[in-house]
Design an enzyme around this catalytic site. Sequence first.
Site, PDB file in Angstrom:
ATOM      1  N   SER A 298       0.898  -1.400   0.059  1.00  0.00           N
ATOM      2  CA  SER A 298      -0.030   0.066  -0.007  1.00  0.00           C
ATOM      3  C   SER A 298       0.799   1.233   0.068  1.00  0.00           C
ATOM      4  O   SER A 298       0.357   2.585  -0.353  1.00  0.00           O
ATOM      5  CB  SER A 298      -0.786  -0.027   1.065  1.00  0.00           C
TER       6      SER A 298
ATOM      7  N   ASP B 221      -2.939   6.224  11.952  1.00  0.00           N
ATOM      8  CA  ASP B 221      -2.003   5.787  10.936  1.00  0.00           C
ATOM      9  C   ASP B 221      -0.950   6.600  10.954  1.00  0.00           C
ATOM     10  O   ASP B 221      -0.902   7.768  10.453  1.00  0.00           O
ATOM     11  CB  ASP B 221      -3.118   5.776   9.525  1.00  0.00           C
TER      12      ASP B 221
ATOM     13  N   HIS C 222       1.170   5.007   6.855  1.00  0.00           N
ATOM     14  CA  HIS C 222       1.114   5.673   5.291  1.00  0.00           C
ATOM     15  C   HIS C 222       1.244   7.320   5.325  1.00  0.00           C
ATOM     16  O   HIS C 222       1.630   7.741   6.291  1.00  0.00           O
ATOM     17  CB  HIS C 222      -0.148   5.430   4.933  1.00  0.00           C
TER      18      HIS C 222
END
Length: 361
Positions: free
Chosen positions: A113, A336, A339
Amino acid sequence: MGYWVQGWSCILVGVAVIFSGGMCLAKGEVGEGEEGKCDIYEGSWVVDESYPMYNSTLCPHIRREFDCQTYGRPDKLYLRYKWQPKDCDLPRFDGQDFLRRFKGKKIMYIGDSISLNQWQSMVCLLYAVVPDQSRIFQNANGPLTTVIFQDYDLSIMVFHSPYLVDIEIEEIGRVLKLDSLKNGSIWKTNDIVIFNTWLWWYRSGRAQPWDYIQDGDQIKKDMDRMVAFKKALITWAKWVDSNVDFNKTQVFFRGVTPAHYDGKEWDEPKVTNCSKETQPISGSTYPSGLPQSSYVLEGVLSGVTKPVQFLNITTLSQLRKDGHPSMYNGVNRSMDCTHWCIAGVPDTWNQLLYATLISQN
């Protein structure tokens, strides 16, 4: 090891593979320092009021996980930083030049990702400069998603392959095969490929998408994950050396990207995530140094005989503890710090990719 700018010529330091913390640059394309050489990965983050390079709220290709401004991130200073190499200047990403220069080409990001993160950044960088945005099309087919810039016959793709090697369904369950790489027949048809893997190697429990690991003839319930990571990279390296036509395809491998959950890494031991981080770490050194996975990756890349090019973005990304979505990610407000916001740090990864490409063309 690497290519350096020195006077009018490009001098190879170390082995005969384009694996470097710098790159080969023609005189004047990116700039020269006082001593005539420049490592574009050695530098610091500085505020530039002309940044960001596009308005992320106008780009329809950003997944909600990375769309920090839409999902309420209140600060904007993180958008204003550019990467400044110590001894030269990077060219600003020029989307119109990129579209013209790579007209008719196929460019594919391959990995986890974080590859998706970088792919969406590139798509937004280009979307922002296309005069007729109705001529941009996106389609998805299994692990492959493609955005086509129709007027330029340019395809920007992302192929989801978090381990690069294969996971196959067998009678015993899902098997991660460290010496099998079957998707390479798709990957090698592209003009430019950018690989990455690391994020999934330490996943366990329900987040782990396999039940067993196959290492040669041995099938195991588990094994040392760093050893498994290295074995998979060696499989990938052998595939590159034996299957990719470097007269047609340029191959890049992007360095390991950091997470920021442990403030001890940047000398703030009471910090347990990135939620209150609004500025990068100053200077060019990350207090805790490179992770072990980076050394494993660089060791494998140094053994590749073909000219694989290394996007050495680990340290510069480590400095950006402010660059993550934190709770502003559109996914249940979960924290998060792995990312990256778009616009943000992945734009610099693509700027470095662009600088490398134009220096060679």
